[in-house]
Structures are given as structure tokens and as C-alpha cells.
Scaffold this active site. Structure first.
Site, PDB file in Angstrom:
ATOM      1  N   GLU A 128       0.895  -1.172   0.000  1.00 28.74           N
ATOM      2  CA  GLU A 128       0.000   0.000   0.000  1.00 28.74           C
ATOM      3  C   GLU A 128       0.920   1.204   0.000  1.00 28.74           C
ATOM      4  O   GLU A 128       1.510   1.542   1.035  1.00 28.74           O
ATOM      5  CB  GLU A 128      -0.895  -0.007   1.245  1.00 28.74           C
ATOM      6  CG  GLU A 128      -1.875  -1.165   1.305  1.00 28.74           C
ATOM      7  CD  GLU A 128      -2.982  -1.076   0.271  1.00 28.74           C
ATOM      8  OE1 GLU A 128      -3.147  -0.008  -0.345  1.00 28.74           O
ATOM      9  OE2 GLU A 128      -3.661  -2.093   0.052  1.00 28.74           O
ATOM     10  N   CYS A 145      -2.424   9.127   2.507  1.00 26.21           N
ATOM     11  CA  CYS A 145      -2.111   8.655   1.152  1.00 26.21           C
ATOM     12  C   CYS A 145      -3.288   8.937   0.230  1.00 26.21           C
ATOM     13  O   CYS A 145      -3.132   9.064  -0.968  1.00 26.21           O
ATOM     14  CB  CYS A 145      -1.815   7.163   1.194  1.00 26.21           C
ATOM     15  SG  CYS A 145      -3.099   6.244   2.019  1.00 26.21           S
TER      16      CYS A 145
HETATM   17  P1  NAD Z   1       8.043   5.499   4.726  1.00 29.36           P
HETATM   18  O1  NAD Z   1       8.035   4.686   3.495  1.00 29.36           O
HETATM   19  O2  NAD Z   1       9.171   6.421   4.959  1.00 29.36           O
HETATM   20  O3  NAD Z   1       7.984   4.568   6.009  1.00 29.36           O
HETATM   21  C1  NAD Z   1       6.992   3.564   6.139  1.00 29.36           C
HETATM   22  C2  NAD Z   1       7.529   2.469   7.031  1.00 29.36           C
HETATM   23  O4  NAD Z   1       8.657   1.874   6.389  1.00 29.36           O
HETATM   24  C3  NAD Z   1       8.017   2.943   8.402  1.00 29.36           C
HETATM   25  O5  NAD Z   1       7.694   1.972   9.361  1.00 29.36           O
HETATM   26  C4  NAD Z   1       9.510   3.023   8.218  1.00 29.36           C
HETATM   27  O6  NAD Z   1      10.230   2.862   9.433  1.00 29.36           O
HETATM   28  C5  NAD Z   1       9.744   1.823   7.310  1.00 29.36           C
HETATM   29  N1  NAD Z   1      10.998   1.850   6.571  1.00 29.36           N
HETATM   30  C6  NAD Z   1      11.711   2.923   6.144  1.00 29.36           C
HETATM   31  N2  NAD Z   1      12.837   2.505   5.529  1.00 29.36           N
HETATM   32  C7  NAD Z   1      12.834   1.153   5.553  1.00 29.36           C
HETATM   33  C8  NAD Z   1      13.717   0.138   5.090  1.00 29.36           C
HETATM   34  N3  NAD Z   1      14.856   0.436   4.466  1.00 29.36           N
HETATM   35  N4  NAD Z   1      13.388  -1.155   5.299  1.00 29.36           N
HETATM   36  C9  NAD Z   1      12.240  -1.479   5.932  1.00 29.36           C
HETATM   37  N5  NAD Z   1      11.369  -0.556   6.403  1.00 29.36           N
HETATM   38  C10 NAD Z   1      11.653   0.744   6.210  1.00 29.36           C
HETATM   39  O7  NAD Z   1       6.631   6.266   4.745  1.00 29.36           O
HETATM   40  P2  NAD Z   1       6.072   7.266   5.857  1.00 29.36           P
HETATM   41  O8  NAD Z   1       6.775   8.563   5.660  1.00 29.36           O
HETATM   42  O9  NAD Z   1       6.055   6.633   7.199  1.00 29.36           O
HETATM   43  O10 NAD Z   1       4.546   7.367   5.393  1.00 29.36           O
HETATM   44  C11 NAD Z   1       4.123   8.182   4.388  1.00 29.36           C
HETATM   45  C12 NAD Z   1       3.958   7.425   3.084  1.00 29.36           C
HETATM   46  O11 NAD Z   1       3.102   6.306   3.265  1.00 29.36           O
HETATM   47  C13 NAD Z   1       3.296   8.262   2.028  1.00 29.36           C
HETATM   48  O12 NAD Z   1       3.933   8.075   0.792  1.00 29.36           O
HETATM   49  C14 NAD Z   1       1.870   7.718   1.981  1.00 29.36           C
HETATM   50  O13 NAD Z   1       1.201   7.936   0.770  1.00 29.36           O
HETATM   51  C15 NAD Z   1       2.096   6.285   2.272  1.00 29.36           C
HETATM   52  N6  NAD Z   1       0.866   5.669   2.788  1.00 29.36           N
HETATM   53  C16 NAD Z   1       0.185   4.811   1.991  1.00 29.36           C
HETATM   54  C17 NAD Z   1      -1.001   4.248   2.440  1.00 29.36           C
HETATM   55  C18 NAD Z   1      -1.777   3.307   1.566  1.00 29.36           C
HETATM   56  O14 NAD Z   1      -2.610   2.600   2.101  1.00 29.36           O
HETATM   57  N7  NAD Z   1      -1.540   3.259   0.268  1.00 29.36           N
HETATM   58  C19 NAD Z   1      -1.474   4.535   3.724  1.00 29.36           C
HETATM   59  C20 NAD Z   1      -0.745   5.407   4.516  1.00 29.36           C
HETATM   60  C21 NAD Z   1       0.437   5.956   4.037  1.00 29.36           C
END
Ligand code: NAD
Length: 477
Positions: free
Chosen positions: A251, A285
Site C-alpha cells: 500500500e 495517502c
Molecule cells: P516510509 O516509506 O518512509 O515509512 C513507512 C515504514 O517503512 C516505516 O515503518 C519506516 O520505518 C519503514 N521503513 C523505512 N525505511 C525502511 C527500510 N529500508 N526497510 C524497511 N522498512 C523501512 O513512509 P512514511 O513517511 O512513514 O509514510 C508516508 C507514506 O506512506 C506516504 O507516501 C503515503 O502515501 C504512504 N501511505 C500509503 C497508504 C496506503 O494505504 N496506500 C497509507 C498510509 C500511508
């Protein structure tokens, strides 16, 4: 327990484990430390895999009815403690109280929906066309599910994964975002109190995200990854899961168009825009990211949106008088401010519609008029209270601009009547379309994106299948 009623250890095999290193959780409205939680090492991440693997041996054969009852109790506990949950969400994430209460209730609903789905997992029986055999299909739990969640909906993104996984008979290792771990720990505690056996739910909080996640994904006892977050991180994880051909539900990010077509009701579109843009202060998102308004309505729409934005009170989310809370961190606020600077350099008028406190990660709401399609505000996921407005002349032009993105999570369509809205929705390249309304999310509906917004669907009837494997038995009866 922290003073916020959330545990602060890692949850491994039913025990709350304290770690040597600690991770500080900040209140973005005041930039003060709210609590310290565990900061897991790779070894502790692998302990969680062992616990989830052990838990899976019995949970996968626990009758669906019993699994359903655990989820139902979790729904009941959570529903009776919504304010506790909302308080944790609002303090560590910054969001406004109303949004935090809304999220807590939405999050609890996933436990109810999947408690109902647990006992409806179906199998199949039919004859092969040649009548040489019968085809029996079964659905079995995949195994240990690794879940990674973002900070913007710390409760709902956790329950949207935990509830279907547990309903399917899988066990879970949840890794929440390091900005908002307390909500996830609280949700896990609810499941413990609801009777989830040891090892069924495990939570790892860590600052060593890449190392811990890579080790967990490389472990052959882990059967699936369910990720919600940015497209950037999602792509990195897909490269890792490709190594093991691991099923992956993604997602990812969005860049939602909000299109107001000729003949639409502008006041209804403004009400919808306030929800689509301002829920969570724009940090969703599904947030409307780009407003395309037919040229006959654009000036009127912009004026009315500015008036609505001007009435918004910005301040600490925990204070119920405020409509917009803080961004999750100073870093996130600065990203939005940088984007506004780029927009100013492109020649746009960047004037806030309201004011924001000077300390804390606050940002005032902005309506940006006369934006050109293709400029920075339309090509980046803003994730804040900024509404760029682009006008268009023909229906085809509006549709083409809306679809001109690598993302495809959700589109908002305002049309003169629902029938025209559905016709336009069919032309939208997104997994979800909200027609003449500003909100689409529902636990009973399939949530997910096309294009680079993701793979798979959560919620609805589809959500449980992300955690089930189809097995076919060829039988000569
Ligand atoms: P992010 O991708 O920076 O982080 C998401 C998660 O991934 C966090 O738990 C983070 O610690 C982890 N993460 C980061 N680097 C990683 C790695 N190298 N390996 C494993 N895990 C890692 O996103 P964010 O800033 O927390 O959230 C915002 C983003 O999420 C936006 O782009 C938003 O659109 C998206 N989002 C999507 C949905 C959906 O359902 N499509 C819902 C909510 C948020």
C-alpha cells in the site's frame, strides 16, 4: 507502561521485553519527549520471528470461530477505550483530536469486520471440464506475516493488517514507524487483553529499520510481507522480497486528483474537498493532492476554498478547539515548506489562508491558485494542508490531467449527477474513486492502488486473501 497507558517494551512471545537501547518518541506539537520505547536489534527481530513461528503452529489450527472471538473482543475493548487510543495517536502523531477519534473508531472496525470474515473463509469444489477428476480448492494461512506500517495512521494501518492476518490463521510481527510506536504497542496490548495467545502478535520497534527488516525478510520462516508506506521504500523492499519470491502486499504513495467537472455543485465540492484534503492535515495517502476545476467554476471554487481554509484553527491536536494539528515532525513540515518555496520560484502566489503557531511542527493551510499542470505542487505528494488549483477546459483534458501520474491510489470526481460521475470514474486510473463525496475508506471496501500506488487490496472481502494461500487437490472420487 508509559504515562499514556501504552507499553514501552518489545512484544515477543507474549512478553514485554525491555531493550538496552531506547527510542525517544516526540510530541511534534511541543518538540518534547513523550516516552521511550524499545529499540530492537537484529537479534531481537529474529527472536520475534521465532516467537511468531512457534505461535503459528497452534494458531493456524485454532478453529476459525475461536480466532473470530479474539478479534471480536479486541473490537469491543478498543471501542470502549477510543479516547485512550485517540490521545496516544494525537500526541505522538500531532493530528487534530477529531481526526484521532475518527482514526481510533475506524481502526477498531477492522477487528469487527475481520472477526466476521474469519469464519467465512471458503473452499471450492467442481468437476474438471473433462470429468477426469474433481477439483477441490482450499485456503490455508500463509504463515508468519511481517508488517511494516507508516506514521500517518498509526492505529488503522496496524489493525488493517493484524485483523485479516489473525482471522486467516497467520501470526504477525509488526514494525511500526519509529515516529509513532506507542499507538501500535497499545493496539498489540488490546489484542493481548482480548486473548491472543503468546506469539500470535509480536511488535518490534527500532531505529535500525533497514538491518532489522532485511534480517526478518531473509528468514525462511517468514511467509509474507505486508507494507504500507512510501513508494520509494516499497520498491526497495520489493527488491528484497524478490530474492525469496515472497508474497508482498504493497500500500504505497498517492497523488490523488480531485476533479470538479462542469455542472458540479460547487458547495458540495467544497465540503468534499475539506474532508479529502484536510483529514489528518493532508497527511494521508488518500489526500486530495491536486485540484482540477472546470474553467467555468475555478474562480468560485478557489474563493470558497480559501474562505473555508481561513476558518481553520491550527494548534496542538490534543486541544479539541483546533481543526489542524501538527505535522508528525519538523522534518515533515520542512519538506512541505520546501515544496512551497519551489512553487514560489515557479512564480506562484504563496500566501497562507490562516495562521499557525511559531513553535512546534505546525503549518498554516494554503490555497494556491492558477497552478499549471506539471508544476512541482502537482507532481509531488504534498502530505500537508496545501491545495493547488489547476483549471481545465474540456472533460477529456480534466481526465487526462488526472491520470497523468505514476500513482493510482484514489481519485475524487465531482460531476453534475451520480450517473455522469460513474462514467467518469471508469476513466480514472486509480484503485478507488470517490464520486461526489470526499471520503471513500471503509473496512468493508477493498482499499488499494493501481500503478505505483501498490499491489493487492486491504479490507473488504479481498483483505483476508492477502494472508491465505490457495491449495488445489486433484481427486479421483
Ligand atoms: P516510509 O516509506 O518512509 O515509512 C513507512 C515504514 O517503512 C516505516 O515503518 C519506516 O520505518 C519503514 N521503513 C523505512 N525505511 C525502511 C527500510 N529500508 N526497510 C524497511 N522498512 C523501512 O513512509 P512514511 O513517511 O512513514 O509514510 C508516508 C507514506 O506512506 C506516504 O507516501 C503515503 O502515501 C504512504 N501511505 C500509503 C497508504 C496506503 O494505504 N496506500 C497509507 C498510509 C500511508
Amino acid at each position: 507502561m508509559s504515562t499514556l497507558s501504552a507499553p514501552t517494551g518489545l512484544l515477543i512471545g507474549g512478553e514485554w521485553v525491555q531493550t538496552e537501547r531506547r527510542l525517544a518518541v516526540m510530541d511534534p506539537a511541543t518538540f518534547t519527549v513523550l516516552a521511550e520505547v524499545g529499540d530492537a536489534s537484529v537479534a531481537e527481530g529474529l527472536d520475534a520471528v521465532s516467537a511468531a513461528w512457534d505461535g503459528f503452529q497452534s494458531w493456524s489450527v485454532t478453529p476459525a470461530r475461536v480466532r473470530a472471538e479474539v478479534l471480536r473482543r479486541a473490537f469491543e475493548i478498543m471501542s470502549s477505550e477510543l479516547e485512550t487510543c485517540a490521545r496516544i495517536i494525537s500526541l505522538e502523531n500531532g493530528k487534530a483530536w477529531r481526526d484521532a477519534m475518527g482514526e481510533a473508531a475506524y481502526a477498531a472496525e477492522f477487528f469487527r469486520w475481520f472477526s466476521e470474515e474469519a469464519s467465512r473463509i471458503e473452499g471450492g469444489f467442481r468437476y474438471a471440464p473433462g470429468r477426469d477428476k474433481t477439483i477441490i480448492t482450499d485456503h490455508r494461512p500463509m504463515g508468519v506475516a511481517f508488517m511494516i506500517t507508516p506514521w500517518n495512521f498509526p492505529a488503522a494501518m496496524a489493525t488493517r493488517k493484524l485483523a485479516p492476518a489473525l482471522a486467516a490463521g497467520c501470526t504477525a510481527i509488526l514494525k511500526p514507524a519509529s515516529e509513532t510506536p506507542l499507538t501500535a504497542l497499545w493496539v498489540a496490548d488490546v489484542l493481548q487483553r482480548a486473548g491472543a495467545p503468546a506469539g500470535v502478535v509480536n511488535v518490534i520497534t527500532t531505529t535500525r529499520t533497514g538491518d532489522v527488516s532485511s534480517a526478518i525478510l531473509a528468514d525462511r520462516r517468514v511467509a509474507t510481507l505486508s507494507f504500507t508506506g512510501s513508494t520509494f521504500v516499497g520498491k526497495m523492499l520489493l527488491k528484497q522480497t524478490a530474492e525469496r519470491v515472497l508474497p508482498s502486499s504493497m500500500e504505497l504513495g498517492g497523488n490523488a486528483p480531485f476533479v470538479v467537472f462542469e455542472g458540479a455543485d460547487v458547495d458540495a465540492a467544497i465540503s468534499g474537498a475539506m474532508v479529502a484534503k484536510m483529514r489528518n492535515g493532508g497527511a494521508a495517502c488518500t489526500a486530495a493532492n491536486r485540484f482540477y476545476v472546470h474553467e467555468s467554476l475555478a474562480a468560485q471554487f478557489a474563493t470558497k476554498l480559501e474562505t473555508a481554509f481561513a476558518a481553520l484553527k491550527v494548534g496542538p491536536g490534543i486541544d479539541q478547539a483546533n481543526d489542524l494539528g501538527a505535522m508528525v515532525s519538523g522534518k515533515e513540515r520542512d519538506k512541505i515548506l520546501e515544496l512551497l518555496e519551489t512553487a514560489a520560484a515557479e512564480g506562484l502566489d504563496i500566501t497562507p489562508a490562516s495562521t499557525a503557531p511559531a513553535t512546534g511542527a505546525f503549518i498554516a493551510p494554503y490555497v494556491v491558485k492558477d497552478v499549471l499542470h506539471g508544476s512541482a505542487l502537482t507532481t509531488n505528494e504534498i502530505f500537508g494542508p496545501v491545495a493547488p488549483i489547476v483549471s481545465f477546459a474540456t472533460e477529456d483534458e480534466g481526465v487526462a490531467m488526472a491520470n497523468d501520474t505514476e500513482y493510482g491510489l484514489i481519485s475524487y470526481v465531482y460531476a453534475k449527477d451520480p450517473g455522469s460521475g460513474v462514467k467518469l470514474a471508469r476513466r480514472m486510473e486509480s484503485g478507488m474513486v470517490a464520486i461526489n463525496r470526499g471520503l471513500a475508506s471503509d473496512p468493508a471496501a477493498p482499499f488499494g492502488g493501481m500503478k505505483e500506488s501498490g499491489l493487492g487490496r486491504e479490507g473488504g472481502f479481498a483483505g483476508i486473501h492477502e494472508f491465505l494461500e490457495t491449495q488445489y487437490y486433484a481427486v479421483d472420487l
